[in-house]
Design a protein around this motif. Structure first.
Motif, mmCIF file in Angstrom:
data_model
loop_
_atom_site.group_PDB
_atom_site.id
_atom_site.type_symbol
_atom_site.label_atom_id
_atom_site.label_comp_id
_atom_site.label_asym_id
_atom_site.label_seq_id
_atom_site.Cartn_x
_atom_site.Cartn_y
_atom_site.Cartn_z
ATOM 1 N N SER A 180 0.747 -1.224 -0.023
ATOM 2 C CA SER A 180 0.159 0.033 0.119
ATOM 3 C C SER A 180 0.795 1.570 -0.073
ATOM 4 O O SER A 180 1.954 1.098 0.659
ATOM 5 N N PRO A 181 0.081 2.456 -0.511
ATOM 6 C CA PRO A 181 1.307 3.651 -0.364
ATOM 7 C C PRO A 181 1.520 4.044 0.956
ATOM 8 O O PRO A 181 0.761 3.845 1.705
ATOM 9 N N ASP A 182 2.711 4.464 1.259
ATOM 10 C CA ASP A 182 3.294 4.801 2.387
ATOM 11 C C ASP A 182 3.056 3.758 3.705
ATOM 12 O O ASP A 182 3.037 3.871 4.738
ATOM 13 N N ARG A 183 2.877 2.414 3.058
ATOM 14 C CA ARG A 183 2.652 1.263 3.681
ATOM 15 C C ARG A 183 1.681 1.290 4.778
ATOM 16 O O ARG A 183 1.808 0.772 6.030
ATOM 17 N N GLU A 184 0.410 2.066 4.580
ATOM 18 C CA GLU A 184 -0.570 2.032 5.228
ATOM 19 C C GLU A 184 -1.913 1.973 4.867
ATOM 20 O O GLU A 184 -2.047 2.344 3.711
ATOM 21 N N LEU A 185 -2.851 1.513 5.516
ATOM 22 C CA LEU A 185 -4.341 1.276 5.112
ATOM 23 C C LEU A 185 -5.166 1.641 6.425
ATOM 24 O O LEU A 185 -5.144 1.459 7.496
ATOM 25 N N ARG A 186 -6.393 2.360 5.932
ATOM 26 C CA ARG A 186 -7.394 2.338 7.022
ATOM 27 C C ARG A 186 -7.814 1.068 7.226
ATOM 28 O O ARG A 186 -7.833 0.005 6.694
ATOM 29 N N MET A 187 -8.120 0.918 8.625
ATOM 30 C CA MET A 187 -8.429 -0.158 9.224
ATOM 31 C C MET A 187 -9.749 -1.043 8.376
ATOM 32 O O MET A 187 -9.579 -2.142 8.144
ATOM 33 N N SER A 188 -10.591 -0.140 8.085
ATOM 34 C CA SER A 188 -11.744 -0.653 7.401
ATOM 35 C C SER A 188 -11.417 -1.048 6.072
ATOM 36 O O SER A 188 -11.794 -2.142 5.734
ATOM 37 N N GLU A 189 -10.323 -0.526 5.382
ATOM 38 C CA GLU A 189 -9.996 -1.175 4.083
ATOM 39 C C GLU A 189 -9.089 -2.588 4.171
ATOM 40 O O GLU A 189 -9.232 -3.348 3.670
ATOM 41 N N LEU A 190 -8.353 -2.548 5.154
ATOM 42 C CA LEU A 190 -7.755 -3.526 5.766
ATOM 43 C C LEU A 190 -8.481 -4.801 6.031
ATOM 44 O O LEU A 190 -8.357 -5.861 5.493
ATOM 45 N N ALA A 191 -9.569 -4.387 6.455
ATOM 46 C CA ALA A 191 -10.490 -5.714 6.992
ATOM 47 C C ALA A 191 -11.169 -6.222 5.779
ATOM 48 O O ALA A 191 -11.309 -7.268 5.614
ATOM 49 N N GLU A 192 -11.757 -5.329 4.898
ATOM 50 C CA GLU A 192 -12.314 -5.755 3.638
ATOM 51 C C GLU A 192 -11.087 -6.525 2.830
ATOM 52 O O GLU A 192 -11.426 -7.581 2.143
ATOM 53 N N PHE A 193 -9.677 -5.957 2.596
ATOM 54 C CA PHE A 193 -8.949 -6.734 2.008
ATOM 55 C C PHE A 193 -8.470 -8.061 2.349
ATOM 56 O O PHE A 193 -8.427 -9.014 1.491
ATOM 57 N N THR A 194 -8.545 -8.240 3.723
ATOM 58 C CA THR A 194 -8.178 -9.674 4.256
ATOM 59 C C THR A 194 -9.487 -10.312 4.720
ATOM 60 O O THR A 194 -9.191 -11.582 5.177
ATOM 61 N N ARG A 195 -10.539 -9.664 4.131
ATOM 62 C CA ARG A 195 -11.896 -10.758 4.602
ATOM 63 C C ARG A 195 -12.004 -11.026 6.205
ATOM 64 O O ARG A 195 -12.521 -11.910 6.366
ATOM 65 N N SER A 196 -11.684 -9.932 6.909
ATOM 66 C CA SER A 196 -11.751 -10.176 8.294
ATOM 67 C C SER A 196 -12.711 -9.245 8.992
ATOM 68 O O SER A 196 -12.912 -8.094 8.367
#
Length: 160
Positions: free
Chosen positions: A53-69
């Motif tokens: 990810s850009p700047d090695r960061e993601l919103r927690m909500s985006e990360l949850a969606e990406f990891t299906r968690s």
């Protein structure tokens, strides 16, 4: 009420082969990551998502969606990754409820250390046994399964 629509013999055979294969592949990959890098697959997926990810960061909500968690499961995983020094959290300046997960330098080093062994295990358990045509078909079939399985839970993980 209508009669249940049972699986045909060929569907049943394909279903059982699919579940056996996915369970075995996932077990092998998780065992390799635990043995060689001291982390479960879930943590590795989070670290990889952040590393890409850009700047090695993601919103927690985006990360949850990406990891299906679920958000609670992700929050627990991020807490463990913070304890390891691999991830930090920062508040969103424009949304007081929002937060970002940020990959630390130590977290990037952990991904870089884990990636070669993980790639080798993926190749050994999955791709080395397939022809180029089968790899192409696996990709197409997996995309179709993902599209079908995503119906009904388009933007949120199904377990939330």
């Amino acid at each position: 009420m209508s009669e249940p629509r049972w699986l045909s013999e060929s569907e049943q055979r394909a279903w059982r082969a699919y579940t056996a294969a996915t369970k075995l592949v996932n077990e092998r990959l998780d065992r390799q990551l635990q043995r060689d890098s001291g982390m479960p697959t879930t943590y590795y997926e989070i670290l990889v998502a952040l590393s890409e990810s850009p700047d090695r960061e993601l919103r927690m909500s985006e990360l949850a969606e990406f990891t299906r968690s679920s958000r609670s499961r992700l929050s627990h995983a991020i807490a463990r990754l913070e304890e390891n020094g691999w991830v930090s959290r920062r508040s969103c300046p424009t949304d007081k409820r929002g937060a970002f997960a940020v990959l630390t330098d130590d977290g990037m080093a952990a991904v870089e250390q884990a990636a070669p062994g993980h790639a080798a295990e993926v190749r050994a358990v999955l791709f080395d046994g397939l022809t180029d045509e089968q790899v192409k078909q696996l990709g197409l079939i997996s995309e179709a399964i993902t599209a079908q399985a995503s119906k009904g839970c388009p933007s949120n993980p199904c377990d939330e």
